[in-house]
Write a protein that holds these residues in place. Structure first.
Motif, mmCIF file in Angstrom:
data_model
loop_
_atom_site.group_PDB
_atom_site.id
_atom_site.type_symbol
_atom_site.label_atom_id
_atom_site.label_comp_id
_atom_site.label_asym_id
_atom_site.label_seq_id
_atom_site.Cartn_x
_atom_site.Cartn_y
_atom_site.Cartn_z
ATOM 1 N N LEU A 1 0.828 -1.202 0.000
ATOM 2 C CA LEU A 1 0.000 0.000 0.000
ATOM 3 C C LEU A 1 0.864 1.255 0.000
ATOM 4 N N LEU A 2 1.938 1.228 0.768
ATOM 5 C CA LEU A 2 2.839 2.381 0.804
ATOM 6 C C LEU A 2 3.560 2.538 -0.528
ATOM 7 N N ARG A 3 3.987 1.426 -1.125
ATOM 8 C CA ARG A 3 4.641 1.519 -2.440
ATOM 9 C C ARG A 3 3.710 2.154 -3.462
ATOM 10 N N ASP A 4 2.437 1.755 -3.428
ATOM 11 C CA ASP A 4 1.472 2.328 -4.370
ATOM 12 C C ASP A 4 1.294 3.826 -4.132
ATOM 13 N N ALA A 5 1.236 4.215 -2.860
ATOM 14 C CA ALA A 5 1.066 5.637 -2.540
ATOM 15 C C ALA A 5 2.284 6.443 -2.989
ATOM 16 N N LEU A 6 3.475 5.912 -2.716
ATOM 17 C CA LEU A 6 4.694 6.602 -3.127
ATOM 18 C C LEU A 6 4.787 6.703 -4.642
ATOM 19 N N SER A 7 4.379 5.645 -5.320
ATOM 20 C CA SER A 7 4.409 5.650 -6.785
ATOM 21 C C SER A 7 3.505 6.746 -7.339
ATOM 22 N N THR A 8 2.340 6.905 -6.712
ATOM 23 C CA THR A 8 1.407 7.945 -7.153
ATOM 24 C C THR A 8 1.971 9.334 -6.897
ATOM 25 N N VAL A 9 2.523 9.522 -5.698
ATOM 26 C CA VAL A 9 3.057 10.839 -5.319
ATOM 27 C C VAL A 9 4.243 11.222 -6.195
ATOM 28 N N LEU A 10 5.214 10.331 -6.320
ATOM 29 C CA LEU A 10 6.415 10.649 -7.089
ATOM 30 C C LEU A 10 6.126 10.686 -8.583
ATOM 31 N N GLY A 11 5.235 9.819 -9.040
ATOM 32 C CA GLY A 11 4.902 9.787 -10.462
ATOM 33 C C GLY A 11 4.213 11.042 -10.945
ATOM 34 N N ALA A 12 3.644 11.810 -10.013
ATOM 35 C CA ALA A 12 2.982 13.061 -10.389
ATOM 36 C C ALA A 12 3.982 14.174 -10.659
ATOM 37 N N ASP A 13 5.239 13.950 -10.276
ATOM 38 C CA ASP A 13 6.279 14.954 -10.511
ATOM 39 C C ASP A 13 6.936 14.669 -11.866
ATOM 40 N N PRO A 14 6.913 15.621 -12.784
ATOM 41 C CA PRO A 14 7.459 15.382 -14.130
ATOM 42 C C PRO A 14 8.959 15.092 -14.148
ATOM 43 N N ARG A 15 9.653 15.376 -13.060
ATOM 44 C CA ARG A 15 11.088 15.118 -13.004
ATOM 45 C C ARG A 15 11.412 13.662 -12.684
ATOM 46 N N ILE A 16 10.397 12.892 -12.261
ATOM 47 C CA ILE A 16 10.639 11.562 -11.709
ATOM 48 C C ILE A 16 9.859 10.507 -12.477
ATOM 49 N N ARG A 17 10.514 9.352 -12.662
ATOM 50 C CA ARG A 17 9.868 8.209 -13.312
ATOM 51 C C ARG A 17 10.062 6.984 -12.427
ATOM 52 N N VAL A 18 8.977 6.504 -11.807
ATOM 53 C CA VAL A 18 9.038 5.306 -10.971
ATOM 54 C C VAL A 18 9.040 4.089 -11.889
ATOM 55 N N THR A 19 10.113 3.297 -11.828
ATOM 56 C CA THR A 19 10.257 2.176 -12.762
ATOM 57 C C THR A 19 9.848 0.837 -12.170
ATOM 58 N N GLY A 20 9.707 0.756 -10.842
ATOM 59 C CA GLY A 20 9.321 -0.518 -10.254
ATOM 60 C C GLY A 20 9.206 -0.444 -8.755
ATOM 61 N N GLY A 21 8.706 -1.544 -8.168
ATOM 62 C CA GLY A 21 8.588 -1.635 -6.723
ATOM 63 C C GLY A 21 8.844 -3.063 -6.277
ATOM 64 N N VAL A 22 9.541 -3.222 -5.163
ATOM 65 C CA VAL A 22 9.851 -4.546 -4.620
ATOM 66 C C VAL A 22 9.595 -4.535 -3.117
ATOM 67 N N GLY A 23 9.459 -5.754 -2.528
ATOM 68 C CA GLY A 23 9.084 -5.858 -1.131
ATOM 69 C C GLY A 23 10.177 -6.278 -0.179
#
Length: 233
Positions: free
Chosen positions: A15-37
Motif C-alpha cells: 500500500l505504501l509503495r502504491d502511494a509513493l508511486s502515485t506521489v512521485l509519479g505526479a512529478d514530471p522530473r521523476i519516473r518510478v520504474t518498479g517496486g519490490v518488497g
C-alpha cells in the motif's frame, strides 16, 4: 534537470509503495520504474535494470535495507540510495548511511519535499531529516587521523571547498563565500568527491568527523587549509 530521474521503490508494504508511486509519479522530473518488497529483490532489480535512486525502507523481511544498500552500491556504484523510515533517530538508519546511503527522510515527509529530495540525491547531493542531522554526527565513530595528509589529492581551492562542505554548506553558500559561479562550485564539488573517493556530500561530512578534522559544535576544521583558516579580508 533535463532527463527524468528513474526510481525504484523498496518497501514491504504494498500500500505504501502504491502511494509513493502515485506521489512521485505526479512529478514530471521523476519516473518510478518498479517496486519490490524486500532487500534482495531490490538488489536483483538494480542488477537487471539501472535506476538513478532507490527509495529504501530499512526494516524488510530477509535482506534488510542496510545490507541491501551496501549490495546495491556494489552492483551499481552510480545508483543512489535514499532511506525512507518511520523514525528519524533510528540507529538502523544511521547504519544504512554508513553503508553508503545518501541520506534519509521520514515517511511523513511532505510529497513535494520528498520529490525534491529524490532529485537532489540523484544529482549527487544528500538529504537528511532536519531533526536528525545533529544526531547523525553523534553516531559517527571517531577514528585516528591517518598518517600523512588525507587531503593531499586536492588542490588549494578544492581544500577550501572541502572545508565548507564538511560543515554542510550548500553550493550557493560556497559560491558566495569563495566568490565562485554556480558551475564552478559544482566542478570543485565533483573534484572533491572524486579525489576523496566519496559518493556524495553527506559522506564528506562523515569522513571529516571520522578523521578528526571536525569536532561537534566547535566549528573548526583542522588540516583542510580552507576558507575558515583564512577568512577573506
Amino acid at each position: 534537470m533535463t532527463a527524468s530521474v528513474s526510481v525504484l521503490l523498496a518497501d514491504d508494504q504494498e500500500l505504501l509503495r502504491d502511494a509513493l508511486s502515485t506521489v512521485l509519479g505526479a512529478d514530471p522530473r521523476i519516473r518510478v520504474t518498479g517496486g519490490v518488497g524486500d532487500g534482495a529483490s531490490a538488489v536483483e532489480y538494480v542488477r537487471a535494470h539501472h535506476v538513478d535512486v532507490v527509495l529504501m525502507d530499512v526494516r524488510m523481511p530477509g535482506m534488510d535495507g542496510i545490507s541491501a544498500t551496501a549490495e546495491v552500491l556494489h552492483v551499481s556504484p552510480t545508483t543512489r540510495v535514499l532511506i525512507l523510515t518511520t523514525f528519524d533517530l533510528d540507529e538502523y538508519v544511521f547504519a544504512a548511511v554508513r553503508a553508503g546511503a545518501s541520506g534519509f527522510l521520514t515517511k511523513d515527509t511532505r510529497p513535494a519535499a520528498l520529490a525534491d529530495a529524490v532529485c537532489r540525491v540523484a544529482e549527487g547531493d544528500a538529504a537528511v531529516a532536519p531533526r536528525a542531522a545533529a544526531a547523525l554526527l553523534q553516531h559517527v565513530r571517531r577514528q585516528i587521523l591517518p598518517s600523512g595528509d588525507p587531503l593531499a589529492s586536492l588542490s588549494p581551492r578544492e581544500r577550501e571547498v572541502f572545508g565548507l562542505l564538511a560543515r554542510g554548506a550548500s553550493n550557493a553558500d560556497i559560491g558566495a563565500r569563495l566568490f565562485l559561479t554556480g558551475n564552478t562550485v559544482k566542478t570543485h564539488v565533483r573534484a572533491v568527491l572524486s579525489g576523496l573517493g566519496l559518493p556524495d556530500r553527506i559522506h564528506v561530512v562523515i569522513w571529516a568527523y571520522e578523521n578528526g578534522m571536525v569536532r561537534p559544535g566547535d566549528g573548526n576544521l583542522r588540516g583542510a587549509g580552507g576558507a575558515e583558516d583564512h577568512p577573506p579580508g
